[in-house]
Design a protein around this motif. Sequence first.
Motif, PDB file in Angstrom:
ATOM      1  N   GLU A 178      23.006  35.073  35.192  1.00 19.36           N
ATOM      2  CA  GLU A 178      23.718  35.928  36.145  1.00 19.36           C
ATOM      3  C   GLU A 178      22.731  36.674  37.049  1.00 19.36           C
ATOM      4  O   GLU A 178      23.026  36.925  38.217  1.00 19.36           O
ATOM      5  N   GLU A 179      21.536  37.000  36.513  1.00 18.27           N
ATOM      6  CA  GLU A 179      20.523  37.669  37.338  1.00 18.27           C
ATOM      7  C   GLU A 179      20.031  36.731  38.433  1.00 18.27           C
ATOM      8  O   GLU A 179      19.891  37.117  39.592  1.00 18.27           O
ATOM      9  N   VAL A 180      19.777  35.501  38.035  1.00 14.20           N
ATOM     10  CA  VAL A 180      19.282  34.507  38.994  1.00 14.20           C
ATOM     11  C   VAL A 180      20.337  34.266  40.080  1.00 14.20           C
ATOM     12  O   VAL A 180      20.024  34.212  41.274  1.00 14.20           O
ATOM     13  N   GLU A 181      21.579  34.172  39.642  1.00 14.95           N
ATOM     14  CA  GLU A 181      22.670  33.934  40.588  1.00 14.95           C
ATOM     15  C   GLU A 181      22.804  35.093  41.583  1.00 14.95           C
ATOM     16  O   GLU A 181      23.076  34.903  42.751  1.00 14.95           O
ATOM     17  N   LYS A 182      22.578  36.304  41.065  1.00 15.11           N
ATOM     18  CA  LYS A 182      22.730  37.501  41.894  1.00 15.11           C
ATOM     19  C   LYS A 182      21.562  37.643  42.884  1.00 15.11           C
ATOM     20  O   LYS A 182      21.757  37.997  44.045  1.00 15.11           O
ATOM     21  N   LEU A 183      20.337  37.334  42.404  1.00 16.22           N
ATOM     22  CA  LEU A 183      19.158  37.652  43.207  1.00 16.22           C
ATOM     23  C   LEU A 183      18.635  36.490  44.049  1.00 16.22           C
ATOM     24  O   LEU A 183      18.077  36.693  45.121  1.00 16.22           O
ATOM     25  N   CYS A 184      18.806  35.262  43.529  1.00 19.53           N
ATOM     26  CA  CYS A 184      18.056  34.146  44.125  1.00 19.53           C
ATOM     27  C   CYS A 184      18.891  33.321  45.109  1.00 19.53           C
ATOM     28  O   CYS A 184      20.117  33.274  45.024  1.00 19.53           O
ATOM     29  N   ASP A 185      18.139  32.674  46.007  1.00 19.68           N
ATOM     30  CA  ASP A 185      18.778  31.755  46.959  1.00 19.68           C
ATOM     31  C   ASP A 185      18.712  30.325  46.425  1.00 19.68           C
ATOM     32  O   ASP A 185      19.562  29.504  46.722  1.00 19.68           O
ATOM     33  N   TYR A 186      17.650  30.060  45.689  1.00 19.41           N
ATOM     34  CA  TYR A 186      17.420  28.703  45.164  1.00 19.41           C
ATOM     35  C   TYR A 186      17.186  28.792  43.660  1.00 19.41           C
ATOM     36  O   TYR A 186      16.816  29.844  43.143  1.00 19.41           O
ATOM     37  N   VAL A 187      17.355  27.656  42.997  1.00 21.70           N
ATOM     38  CA  VAL A 187      17.090  27.631  41.563  1.00 21.70           C
ATOM     39  C   VAL A 187      16.557  26.263  41.146  1.00 21.70           C
ATOM     40  O   VAL A 187      16.886  25.244  41.764  1.00 21.70           O
ATOM     41  N   ALA A 188      15.705  26.288  40.125  1.00 22.89           N
ATOM     42  CA  ALA A 188      15.286  25.035  39.475  1.00 22.89           C
ATOM     43  C   ALA A 188      15.613  25.168  37.994  1.00 22.89           C
ATOM     44  O   ALA A 188      15.289  26.188  37.378  1.00 22.89           O
TER      45      ALA A 188
ATOM     46  N   GLU B   8      11.071  19.269  31.545  1.00 23.95           N
ATOM     47  CA  GLU B   8      11.474  18.459  32.697  1.00 23.95           C
ATOM     48  C   GLU B   8      12.308  19.284  33.668  1.00 23.95           C
ATOM     49  O   GLU B   8      13.069  20.150  33.243  1.00 23.95           O
ATOM     50  N   MET B   9      12.151  18.981  34.941  1.00 26.18           N
ATOM     51  CA  MET B   9      13.014  19.639  35.898  1.00 26.18           C
ATOM     52  C   MET B   9      14.279  18.803  36.054  1.00 26.18           C
ATOM     53  O   MET B   9      14.236  17.651  36.475  1.00 26.18           O
ATOM     54  N   ILE B  10      15.388  19.408  35.672  1.00 27.91           N
ATOM     55  CA  ILE B  10      16.633  18.646  35.655  1.00 27.91           C
ATOM     56  C   ILE B  10      17.240  18.592  37.052  1.00 27.91           C
ATOM     57  O   ILE B  10      17.743  17.568  37.503  1.00 27.91           O
ATOM     58  N   GLU B  11      17.209  19.721  37.712  1.00 28.90           N
ATOM     59  CA  GLU B  11      17.809  19.785  39.051  1.00 28.90           C
ATOM     60  C   GLU B  11      17.253  21.009  39.770  1.00 28.90           C
ATOM     61  O   GLU B  11      16.833  21.980  39.119  1.00 28.90           O
ATOM     62  N   ASN B  12      17.228  20.966  41.064  1.00 30.00           N
ATOM     63  CA  ASN B  12      16.848  22.164  41.825  1.00 30.00           C
ATOM     64  C   ASN B  12      17.507  22.116  43.196  1.00 30.00           C
ATOM     65  O   ASN B  12      17.995  21.068  43.641  1.00 30.00           O
ATOM     66  N   GLY B  13      17.548  23.260  43.836  1.00 26.04           N
ATOM     67  CA  GLY B  13      18.134  23.322  45.168  1.00 26.04           C
ATOM     68  C   GLY B  13      18.750  24.676  45.452  1.00 26.04           C
ATOM     69  O   GLY B  13      18.597  25.613  44.659  1.00 26.04           O
TER      70      GLY B  13
END
Lengths: 299, 248
Positions: A190-200, A206-211
């Motif tokens: 929820e913090e990442v969703e609130k603060l960030c524009d992008y996520v990995a 392994e990196m599953i997805e990003n964008g």
Amino acid sequence: MLTINNVTKHYDKTEALKHVSITIPGGACYGLVGPNGAGKSTLIKMITSIIRDYKGKIEFNEKRITDKTKQKLGYVPQDIILEEDISAFSNLQLFGRLYNLKGNSLNQRIKEVLALIGLSERGKDKVFAFSGGMKRRLNIGCALMHNPDLIIMDEPTVGIDPQSRKYIFKMIEDLKTAGKTVIYASHYMEEVEKLCDYVAFLDRGEMIENGAISELLQQYAVPSIYVKGSGIPQDKLEQYGTVSQEDGAFILYTEKALEAMEHIISYCRENRLDVERMELVHPRLEDVFFRLTGSNLRD
Amino acid sequence: MNAIMIVELKKHLQDKGLAFWMLILPILFTVLFISVFTTGDNEVVNQEIIQSIVPGYIVMFVFFIMISMVQVFIKDRNRGMTARLASTPLKSYYYLLGKWLPFTFIVIIQIVVLFLFGKVVYDVSLGQPIILLILSLFITFTVTAIGLAMALTVNTENMGIALTQIIALGGAMLSGLWMPLEMMPDFMQTIAHFLPQYWAHQSFQDAMAGTTQVPELLQTLVVLFAIGAAAFIIAIIRYPYFLKRAVK
């Protein structure tokens, strides 16, 4: 812009990171999300060049990370790493001097950072007397002393009170407004969703997805309906999508959420079933992670 | 490097434990042992004993700096400070020097204070102060280099403390710091010649009495420097392993 190109890291026989590639645009707030052992801290240590023996390439503004480039990077470690027996002022002084700040400009910057982290009144106090939240803020302050362009934060809100958490969020919002690039690793989706524009999303190295978060939500997260009531049969709900149970309620995942809601309401009316609560649930990043890995982040 | 040094000096000056090990305890031991061994009426003999005990306990207690050195490095490594500093433009060898040099200052201050204590309280002779100072610088290098090698080699603080006790107390006993070397068996006297404590103690006594011979002084300085240099080389070899462990 930070480019992480096909990086791989081994600890003895364990592969901590496997061919990870991410491009972080300048001025963005970029979330790194994954469970324990996913490789977030390893990746951060590679970006900050604490770990140097890895395969692949990491560049900041098209240059390899060197002592010169490090002047533009600020690192907030996951643990509180401060000199506890000296004052907050002296801690900031130490990190300022490490980045070649001297004299009046150093003292001026210390005052600015103390104000930024809300510790202006406590600058002369020794750190061991601080609360966990104050130490966390000072931990961040040390990374901001040299006014870096890229700030890398590894779980900066672990174990702190809501007030300090709010303060840290405000600091990050201010950094974004000032055009700084922020990398924010966290367990808290929820913090990442609130603060960030992008996520990995990282999982098992392994990196599953990003964008962009908005795009990932659109691409992966299925809208859902929360239904709580007595006598509603699960098989009826399953006609509209996938159903899971949570605390005596059903969560119905369906692409046509509004249509399904309408049908369920009609069905309940016709059969005189008591609906205690029914609501449309907005898709969350947690759902994207679940969809991609088949597990919740904190499982 | 200066940034690290300044913080280390600040921390050391506030460290009451360090003050206890480095100043209070040696003064207590010196006073205690002088009072025990100078009960006779012969003033000349008593003064000879004092002239041996004062430098003896100085040499013994300078080695206790190794405990603090081990603690500082192991703590920095375990709590992540070494790794955090690796993210800054600070060069790794400046980190090492920044941590090491403050200990050399402390040891020099310790030696000066303890000699002054001997002078003021027991009126010990400081016949050749310049030579005393040169010897102090060399023993400081030797002790802190051994401390550095140990700090970068041991895995835990307890291991470092145990080794320091062996080096400091074992070395003191074998080097004649507790009792005249002539009273010890031949094989122990032979062992003493391989220990820095023996050379430092002998040369300190000569310099205090004003009877230093240049060849003997040079021999002591070479021995102290050689032991210190060997320890320093071990420290340099161990340093990359220490850093590797610190960033894991």
